[in-house]
Design a protein around this motif. Sequence first.
Motif, PDB file in Angstrom:
ATOM      1  N   VAL A   1       0.833  -1.204   0.000  1.00 42.65           N
ATOM      2  CA  VAL A   1       0.000   0.000   0.000  1.00 42.65           C
ATOM      3  C   VAL A   1       0.871   1.258   0.000  1.00 42.65           C
ATOM      4  O   VAL A   1       0.523   2.263  -0.618  1.00 42.65           O
ATOM      5  N   LEU A   2       2.006   1.184   0.647  1.00 49.27           N
ATOM      6  CA  LEU A   2       2.918   2.321   0.700  1.00 49.27           C
ATOM      7  C   LEU A   2       3.321   2.781  -0.699  1.00 49.27           C
ATOM      8  O   LEU A   2       3.532   3.973  -0.932  1.00 49.27           O
ATOM      9  N   LEU A   3       3.396   1.865  -1.639  1.00 47.14           N
ATOM     10  CA  LEU A   3       3.827   2.211  -2.998  1.00 47.14           C
ATOM     11  C   LEU A   3       2.684   2.620  -3.918  1.00 47.14           C
ATOM     12  O   LEU A   3       2.921   3.013  -5.057  1.00 47.14           O
ATOM     13  N   ASP A   4       1.443   2.542  -3.442  1.00 45.93           N
ATOM     14  CA  ASP A   4       0.303   2.868  -4.300  1.00 45.93           C
ATOM     15  C   ASP A   4       0.363   4.295  -4.850  1.00 45.93           C
ATOM     16  O   ASP A   4       0.180   4.514  -6.047  1.00 45.93           O
ATOM     17  N   GLU A   5       0.584   5.269  -3.988  1.00 46.21           N
ATOM     18  CA  GLU A   5       0.588   6.669  -4.434  1.00 46.21           C
ATOM     19  C   GLU A   5       1.770   6.965  -5.361  1.00 46.21           C
ATOM     20  O   GLU A   5       1.581   7.577  -6.418  1.00 46.21           O
ATOM     21  N   PRO A   6       3.010   6.526  -5.037  1.00 48.56           N
ATOM     22  CA  PRO A   6       4.094   6.728  -6.008  1.00 48.56           C
ATOM     23  C   PRO A   6       3.835   6.034  -7.350  1.00 48.56           C
ATOM     24  O   PRO A   6       4.138   6.595  -8.405  1.00 48.56           O
ATOM     25  N   ARG A   7       3.252   4.825  -7.320  1.00 47.49           N
ATOM     26  CA  ARG A   7       2.921   4.140  -8.584  1.00 47.49           C
ATOM     27  C   ARG A   7       1.918   4.960  -9.403  1.00 47.49           C
ATOM     28  O   ARG A   7       2.054   5.104 -10.607  1.00 47.49           O
ATOM     29  N   ARG A   8       0.901   5.484  -8.732  1.00 48.68           N
ATOM     30  CA  ARG A   8      -0.102   6.299  -9.411  1.00 48.68           C
ATOM     31  C   ARG A   8       0.544   7.537 -10.017  1.00 48.68           C
ATOM     32  O   ARG A   8       0.308   7.883 -11.169  1.00 48.68           O
ATOM     33  N   ALA A   9       1.401   8.205  -9.240  1.00 46.28           N
ATOM     34  CA  ALA A   9       2.056   9.423  -9.724  1.00 46.28           C
ATOM     35  C   ALA A   9       2.936   9.115 -10.935  1.00 46.28           C
ATOM     36  O   ALA A   9       2.946   9.872 -11.914  1.00 46.28           O
ATOM     37  N   LEU A  10       3.664   8.011 -10.874  1.00 46.74           N
ATOM     38  CA  LEU A  10       4.514   7.640 -12.007  1.00 46.74           C
ATOM     39  C   LEU A  10       3.678   7.307 -13.239  1.00 46.74           C
ATOM     40  O   LEU A  10       4.044   7.684 -14.361  1.00 46.74           O
TER      41      LEU A  10
ATOM     42  N   ARG B   1       7.798   0.796 -14.444  1.00 46.46           N
ATOM     43  CA  ARG B   1       7.411   1.424 -13.185  1.00 46.46           C
ATOM     44  C   ARG B   1       8.236   0.959 -11.997  1.00 46.46           C
ATOM     45  O   ARG B   1       8.612   1.758 -11.142  1.00 46.46           O
ATOM     46  N   ASP B   2       8.562  -0.336 -11.919  1.00 47.15           N
ATOM     47  CA  ASP B   2       9.365  -0.819 -10.787  1.00 47.15           C
ATOM     48  C   ASP B   2      10.758  -0.201 -10.780  1.00 47.15           C
ATOM     49  O   ASP B   2      11.296   0.123  -9.723  1.00 47.15           O
ATOM     50  N   ARG B   3      11.322  -0.016 -11.964  1.00 45.02           N
ATOM     51  CA  ARG B   3      12.646   0.615 -12.059  1.00 45.02           C
ATOM     52  C   ARG B   3      12.583   2.065 -11.584  1.00 45.02           C
ATOM     53  O   ARG B   3      13.449   2.544 -10.865  1.00 45.02           O
ATOM     54  N   TRP B   4      11.522   2.767 -11.943  1.00 42.77           N
ATOM     55  CA  TRP B   4      11.342   4.152 -11.508  1.00 42.77           C
ATOM     56  C   TRP B   4      11.085   4.229 -10.014  1.00 42.77           C
ATOM     57  O   TRP B   4      11.573   5.137  -9.342  1.00 42.77           O
ATOM     58  N   LEU B   5      10.296   3.289  -9.484  1.00 42.58           N
ATOM     59  CA  LEU B   5      10.078   3.255  -8.034  1.00 42.58           C
ATOM     60  C   LEU B   5      11.401   3.074  -7.304  1.00 42.58           C
ATOM     61  O   LEU B   5      11.659   3.727  -6.291  1.00 42.58           O
ATOM     62  N   ALA B   6      12.249   2.186  -7.818  1.00 42.47           N
ATOM     63  CA  ALA B   6      13.564   1.978  -7.209  1.00 42.47           C
ATOM     64  C   ALA B   6      14.391   3.260  -7.257  1.00 42.47           C
ATOM     65  O   ALA B   6      15.108   3.593  -6.304  1.00 42.47           O
ATOM     66  N   ALA B   7      14.285   4.017  -8.341  1.00 42.64           N
ATOM     67  CA  ALA B   7      15.012   5.287  -8.439  1.00 42.64           C
ATOM     68  C   ALA B   7      14.497   6.302  -7.421  1.00 42.64           C
ATOM     69  O   ALA B   7      15.278   7.021  -6.783  1.00 42.64           O
ATOM     70  N   LEU B   8      13.166   6.370  -7.257  1.00 43.27           N
ATOM     71  CA  LEU B   8      12.607   7.290  -6.254  1.00 43.27           C
ATOM     72  C   LEU B   8      13.079   6.916  -4.853  1.00 43.27           C
ATOM     73  O   LEU B   8      13.459   7.784  -4.059  1.00 43.27           O
ATOM     74  N   VAL B   9      13.051   5.625  -4.552  1.00 45.95           N
ATOM     75  CA  VAL B   9      13.511   5.154  -3.247  1.00 45.95           C
ATOM     76  C   VAL B   9      14.988   5.494  -3.056  1.00 45.95           C
ATOM     77  O   VAL B   9      15.393   5.930  -1.981  1.00 45.95           O
ATOM     78  N   ALA B  10      15.777   5.325  -4.097  1.00 45.76           N
ATOM     79  CA  ALA B  10      17.207   5.628  -4.000  1.00 45.76           C
ATOM     80  C   ALA B  10      17.451   7.106  -3.717  1.00 45.76           C
ATOM     81  O   ALA B  10      18.319   7.459  -2.914  1.00 45.76           O
ATOM     82  N   VAL B  11      16.690   7.974  -4.355  1.00 51.43           N
ATOM     83  CA  VAL B  11      16.841   9.414  -4.102  1.00 51.43           C
ATOM     84  C   VAL B  11      16.512   9.726  -2.651  1.00 51.43           C
ATOM     85  O   VAL B  11      17.266  10.414  -1.958  1.00 51.43           O
ATOM     86  N   VAL B  12      15.397   9.188  -2.157  1.00 50.56           N
ATOM     87  CA  VAL B  12      14.991   9.475  -0.770  1.00 50.56           C
ATOM     88  C   VAL B  12      15.990   8.877   0.212  1.00 50.56           C
ATOM     89  O   VAL B  12      16.472   9.565   1.112  1.00 50.56           O
ATOM     90  N   ARG B  13      16.299   7.596   0.059  1.00 52.69           N
ATOM     91  CA  ARG B  13      17.216   6.948   0.997  1.00 52.69           C
ATOM     92  C   ARG B  13      18.603   7.566   0.948  1.00 52.69           C
ATOM     93  O   ARG B  13      19.223   7.799   1.983  1.00 52.69           O
TER      94      ARG B  13
END
Length: 191
Positions: A124-133, A143-155
Motif C-alpha cells: 500500500v505504501l507504494l500505491d501513491e508513487p505508482r499512481r504518480a509515475l 514502473r518498478d525501475r522508476w520506483l527503485a530510483a525514487l527510493v534511492a533518491v529518498v534513501r
Amino acid sequence: MARRLGVTRQDVADAAVLVAERDGLDALTVAAVAAELGCRPPSVHHHVPGIDGLLAAVAGLGARELATALGDACRGRTGADGVRCCVEVTRAWAHAHPALFAALERPAPVPDAGVPELADARRVLLDEPRRALAEAGVPDAERDRWLAALVAVVRGTHAVERAGEPGDDDARAGAHELLLELLLDALPASR
C-alpha cells in the motif's frame, strides 16, 4: 513492576513504535517493550516472535502511516508534480520519524516475522508513487525501475542529511534537489 493483564497485539505494536521513536531503533527489545507496557516479556512474545516481530510491527505501522501521509498530500497531483510530492512527503516524514523510516529501510523478514499485515502495508505504501509515475507517463513495464530510483533518491539523500556535518545544510539540500530534478527531467511526461 505491577503485572498488566490484557495486552493486545496493537498494544505491543504501539509500544514498540514508542520505544523506537523515543530511544532509537537499536534500543528496541522485547524487554524494553514489556517495560513500556508494564508486563513481562512472555506477554510480548505471545503477540510477536521476538525482535524480528517487533521490527516488523514497527515497519508495518510506519508503512501505513507514510502511505496515509502520501495519499493525503499527493492524491490529485499529476505528472512531475505528483512524483515530486511523493519524494518530498517521504523525505519530510523520514526526518520526522527517523526510527520508523529506519525500520522501513530494513529488509523484510521472511515470512514477515509473524506480522502478516507487513507485506500488505509495504504494498500500500507504494500505491501513491505508482499512481504518480503512471500519470507522469511511465509505462507499466518500467514502473518498478522508476520506483527503485525514487527510493534511492529518498534513501540516499536522507542518509547524507543524517550523517552530514553542521553547516552543510545548503549543500545537502542542494544535492537532494539536483538528484530529484535529474529524475523529474527524465520522466516521459517531461520530455
